[in-house]
Design an enzyme around this catalytic site. Sequence first.
Site, PDB file in Angstrom:
ATOM      1  N   GLU A  38      41.033  42.385  48.075  1.00 47.26           N
ATOM      2  CA  GLU A  38      40.968  41.258  48.057  1.00 47.26           C
ATOM      3  C   GLU A  38      42.655  40.067  48.358  1.00 47.26           C
ATOM      4  O   GLU A  38      43.122  39.880  47.160  1.00 47.26           O
ATOM      5  CB  GLU A  38      40.287  40.639  46.344  1.00 47.26           C
ATOM      6  CG  GLU A  38      40.804  41.098  45.516  1.00 47.26           C
ATOM      7  CD  GLU A  38      40.255  40.941  44.072  1.00 47.26           C
ATOM      8  OE1 GLU A  38      39.107  40.381  44.180  1.00 47.26           O
ATOM      9  OE2 GLU A  38      40.970  41.576  43.026  1.00 47.26           O
ATOM     10  N   GLU A  84      32.188  42.882  47.723  1.00 43.42           N
ATOM     11  CA  GLU A  84      31.791  43.473  45.798  1.00 43.42           C
ATOM     12  C   GLU A  84      30.783  42.534  45.268  1.00 43.42           C
ATOM     13  O   GLU A  84      31.453  41.180  46.052  1.00 43.42           O
ATOM     14  CB  GLU A  84      33.699  42.880  45.366  1.00 43.42           C
ATOM     15  CG  GLU A  84      34.479  44.647  45.102  1.00 43.42           C
ATOM     16  CD  GLU A  84      35.272  44.477  44.350  1.00 43.42           C
ATOM     17  OE1 GLU A  84      35.852  43.277  42.892  1.00 43.42           O
ATOM     18  OE2 GLU A  84      36.297  45.001  44.679  1.00 43.42           O
TER      19      GLU A  84
HETATM   20  C1  BGC Z   1      38.116  43.283  41.930  1.00 40.91           C
HETATM   21  C2  BGC Z   1      38.257  44.166  41.214  1.00 40.91           C
HETATM   22  C3  BGC Z   1      37.473  44.235  39.656  1.00 40.91           C
HETATM   23  C4  BGC Z   1      36.670  43.343  39.501  1.00 40.91           C
HETATM   24  C5  BGC Z   1      36.157  42.959  38.674  1.00 40.91           C
HETATM   25  C6  BGC Z   1      37.477  42.501  41.731  1.00 40.91           C
HETATM   26  O1  BGC Z   1      38.163  41.367  42.357  1.00 40.91           O
HETATM   27  O2  BGC Z   1      38.557  43.729  43.073  1.00 40.91           O
HETATM   28  O3  BGC Z   1      39.390  45.618  41.013  1.00 40.91           O
HETATM   29  O4  BGC Z   1      37.865  45.389  38.468  1.00 40.91           O
HETATM   30  O5  BGC Z   1      36.932  41.964  40.590  1.00 40.91           O
HETATM   31  O6  BGC Z   1      37.029  41.473  37.857  1.00 40.91           O
END
Ligand code: BGC
Length: 506
Positions: free
Chosen positions: A186, A396
């Site tokens: 990101e 994610e």
């Molecule tokens: C990040 C993670 C983080 C997750 C939840 C993401 O944007 O890559 O490292 O734990 O968000 O906040």
Amino acid sequence: MQSLSLLSVSVVIVLAVSYSDAFTRNDFPKDFLFGAATSAYQWEGAVDEDGRTPSVWDTFSHSDNKKGDGNIACDGYHKYQEDVKLMAEMGLEAFRFSISWTRLIPNGRGPVNPKGLKFYKNLIKELRSHGIEPHVTLYHYDLPQALEDEYGGWINRKIIEDFTSFADVCFREFGEDVKLWTTINEANIFAIGAYSEGFLPPGHCSTNTFVNCSTGNSSTEPYIAGHNLLLAHASASKLYRLKYKSKQRGSIGFSIYAYGLSPYTNSTDDEIAFQRAKDFLFGWMLKPLVYGEYPDVMKKTLGSRLPVFSEEETEQVKGSSDFFGIIHYMTVYVTNSKPSPSLPPSNREFFTDMGVDTIFIGNSSFFGWDAIPWGFEGVLEYLKQSYNNPPLYILENGLPMEHDSALQDTPRVEYIQAYIGAMLNAIKNGSDTRGYFVWSMIDLYELLAEYKNSFGLYYVNFSDPGLKRSPKLSASWYSGFLKGTVDVASQDITQSQSNFSGSSSL
Ligand code: BGC
């Protein structure tokens, strides 16, 4: 400053939208990859074992006002076999993790640490032996502290060479077994959070009301760091293509945090703000990668604060990503913020430059937010239309809940189900989305919330010295979905609930 913080709570507007209510794993292509994700500092622990040295994230988590750190986290370093077994039982097809740069190359550059090398080789072997595809991220917030100290890390062009050498070691050592590489996690929110707002490691910003940074310049550093992230990615990608790709046959991508965005009203002002938000949040990184230049509105707004690519760099950056990794959690309304002409460029930061106010949609709190699947579908549609339908991996997506809340995490199941449904709609409409990873495979040391809230499919009892793992309802649901026993319809969540024993195995 208008904050687009990942944590903010704002106006509540609820929209009732129903999403693909009936689908199974078989509705997705066979080679589509469903997995779950972690990152090194959040999962591994063992921070000073076997030669690993501190990263900027270690330092950041030990700074004032932080209540937890990744010193032990889930102890994935020692428990990786146990965790891979859980993944296999769940039926995961892929696992996304990151490589700790300072475990592999403790000084940031130079000699490789044999024990670090062995750990990642073992982990990858373990995954492969269970038929789980590794998806490896090279950089997930954990720059070697040595490089930050030596030259300022990402705000110095020297990082390009060091990052490329680190990537070279990874491709050489792991590339036989790793076919999916993401260079930077990101990158846009990293540059914003770490160099404009100061709430992410290494915590640089100009003095602001929310965070006390010891160093930084919010009006210039986010753009310098962003530029160097693009160049470092492009350099690693060039190396991969020249030296490894023909033998290893993998792909290499770049990832961004992608808010769902929607104009707050149908006024012309909000429509223009919506375009500007897309250019600042997506185009900043994607336009150079696809078309070789920064968005015009950024060039115009930032003037000399926006670095310039040389002709050679433009050629190197353009087309350097085989796919885009998309990190998506929430959707916000955008509205034009009142211009503040009196604010001199030196007092600006990313959000005042963007000139957009944001309003959360639905219920949103530190411990969770409403599922807005149409916002996600909108992101996928926008990427298809504006960036030549690039291959995408959703790296994610998930829902935080209070860490010690019930193992029956029904809201998480509803959230994941709705987003998988939205993704299926987008694929049916032509989006080239090739994989989806739930964040996170297991409760982790969280980036913003430490141990207060968690996203895991598996619960970790952090007070138990053995860090016992227990499946949540979401693990059981995801497993059923992956194995084809869940045919998604609303009553199936109820069915999953009654089938879920809450015991220590699925
Ligand atoms: C990040 C993670 C983080 C997750 C939840 C993401 O944007 O890559 O490292 O734990 O968000 O906040």
